[in-house]
Structures are given as structure tokens and as C-alpha cells.
Design an enzyme around this catalytic site. Structure first.
Site, PDB file in Angstrom:
ATOM      1  N   HIS A  22      -4.561  -9.057   1.466  1.00  0.00           N
ATOM      2  CA  HIS A  22      -4.546  -7.608   1.695  1.00  0.00           C
ATOM      3  C   HIS A  22      -5.394  -7.253   2.910  1.00  0.00           C
ATOM      4  CE1 HIS A  22      -3.883  -7.360  -2.871  1.00  0.00           C
ATOM      5  NE2 HIS A  22      -2.759  -6.918  -2.327  1.00  0.00           N
ATOM      6  N   LYS A  46       1.595  -1.504 -15.409  1.00  0.00           N
ATOM      7  CA  LYS A  46       1.329  -2.924 -15.168  1.00  0.00           C
ATOM      8  C   LYS A  46       0.084  -3.399 -15.909  1.00  0.00           C
ATOM      9  CE  LYS A  46       3.227  -4.163 -10.627  1.00  0.00           C
ATOM     10  NZ  LYS A  46       2.847  -4.594  -9.272  1.00  0.00           N
ATOM     11  N   ARG A 100       5.088 -12.199   2.380  1.00  0.00           N
ATOM     12  CA  ARG A 100       4.802 -13.627   2.219  1.00  0.00           C
ATOM     13  C   ARG A 100       6.133 -14.349   2.330  1.00  0.00           C
ATOM     14  NH1 ARG A 100       1.470 -12.441  -3.157  1.00  0.00           N
ATOM     15  NH2 ARG A 100       3.326 -11.180  -3.324  1.00  0.00           N
ATOM     16  N   SER A 138      -2.370 -11.320  -6.109  1.00  0.00           N
ATOM     17  CA  SER A 138      -3.381 -10.827  -7.056  1.00  0.00           C
ATOM     18  C   SER A 138      -3.180 -11.387  -8.458  1.00  0.00           C
ATOM     19  CB  SER A 138      -3.362  -9.298  -7.104  1.00  0.00           C
ATOM     20  OG  SER A 138      -3.785  -8.767  -5.874  1.00  0.00           O
TER      21      SER A 138
END
Length: 168
Positions: A22, A46, A100, A138
Site C-alpha cells: 500500500h 469483511k 499485483r 493484507s
């Protein structure tokens, strides 16, 4: 000569926790924009490890580690509505997204298309994750911490301590 409005970008995410990946995207987006708004998604569905307030506080601390943070216009705000709605409230013309390898592309491609339909005046800017950070996520950081693994390759020492505290 016409006056150019400020180029404001929103970098959205859950940041649960904020990783070196990040921070890489933040540091690389800053020179491209007049102002960067880091939008911290509430994402209560979440079941985040950190509360929205904690994630904002952690990001504020992490931003201080950037070179000359006082020279950049950065704000960190929580949001719980559609990303493009949040971006519009910030007068943003750009959404900053980190990519990514392969895994992110399909999701991000669909999200960018949806956002474009909802707000055609807001562009999405993709930044490829720098090589050392391409595999950091994460959710993996949380798994590593929960199982007692070493976090120093993924997050700052301060974030590592905060994550470990949540699992102890």
C-alpha cells in the site's frame, strides 16, 4: 490561459492492515497528483481486524514515514458508500489502484468498467506493484500473524506490533 483545476486522486482500500505494498502505491501516486485522498473503506461485512478509526490512525502514522510528507497534500478519510460517490465528494478525477500480478487484473478490470459506467468523468489509474511487494496481501499478513510468523517483510514494525496485539 485557462486555469487547471487541481488533480485530485482517491486511493481506496480496506487497509486492514496497511502493508508495504500500500505504501509503495501511495508514494508512487503522490508525484502524479496535486492531492491524494486515501479512502479507507468501512467494509464491516469483511469483518476487519481493525476498526475504521484504527485503520485511519495507523495510516496517518505510516504516512509520516514517507519522504517529506509535509510537502504533499494527503488526506485520509473513511467512507461507506460507493467509491465513485466518495470520489465525487472529494472532487477527485482519478481513482488510483494498485495491481499485483494476474490475480488482481480481472477483478480490477471489472471494477474499473463498473466505475466508468457510474462516473465516466473519473478515470482509473493503475500502478503495478513494485517487484518486492507484488505478493503482499493484507489477508496473508493477518494469516501469518495469527499463526505466529515473521511480519517484517510485509509491514512496518509499528503495524506488526498492532497486528500481533490483536491476536494476543
Amino acid at each position: 490561459m485557462p486555469h487547471n483545476p487541481l488533480l485530485i486522486g482517491v486511493y481506496p482500500g480496506t487497509f486492514d492492515p496497511v502493508t508495504f505494498g500500500h505504501m509503495d502505491i501511495i508514494s508512487r501516486a503522490l508525484p502524479l497528483l496535486d492531492k491524494l485522498v486515501i479512502g479507507v473503506a468501512e467494509n464491516a461485512g469483511k469483518g476487519p481486524l481493525f476498526s475504521l478509526e484504527e485503520r485511519i490512525e495507523i495510516l496517518k502514522t505510516e504516512i509520516k514515514s514517507l519522504p517529506n510528507p509535509e510537502e504533499k497534500e494527503i488526506s485520509i478519510l473513511g467512507f461507506n458508500n460507493l467509491l465513485v460517490q466518495f470520489a465525487e465528494t472529494q472532487k477527485a478525477r482519478v481513482l488510483v489502484r494498485g495491481l499485483r500480478p494476474v490475480s488482481d487484473f480481472e477483478y480490477e478490470f471489472q471494477m474499473a468498467g463498473t466505475n466508468r459506467k457510474l462516473a465516466p468523468h473519473i478515470e482509473t489509474l493503475f500502478l503495478m506493484a513494485s517487484e518486492p511487494y507484488q505478493l503482499i496481501a493484507s489477508r496473508f499478513v493477518k494469516d501469518v500473524a495469527r499463526l505466529g510468523g515473521e511480519l517484517s517483510s510485509f509491514v512496518s514494525p509499528e503495524v506488526g506490533i498492532r497486528v500481533r496485539e490483536k491476536y494476543n
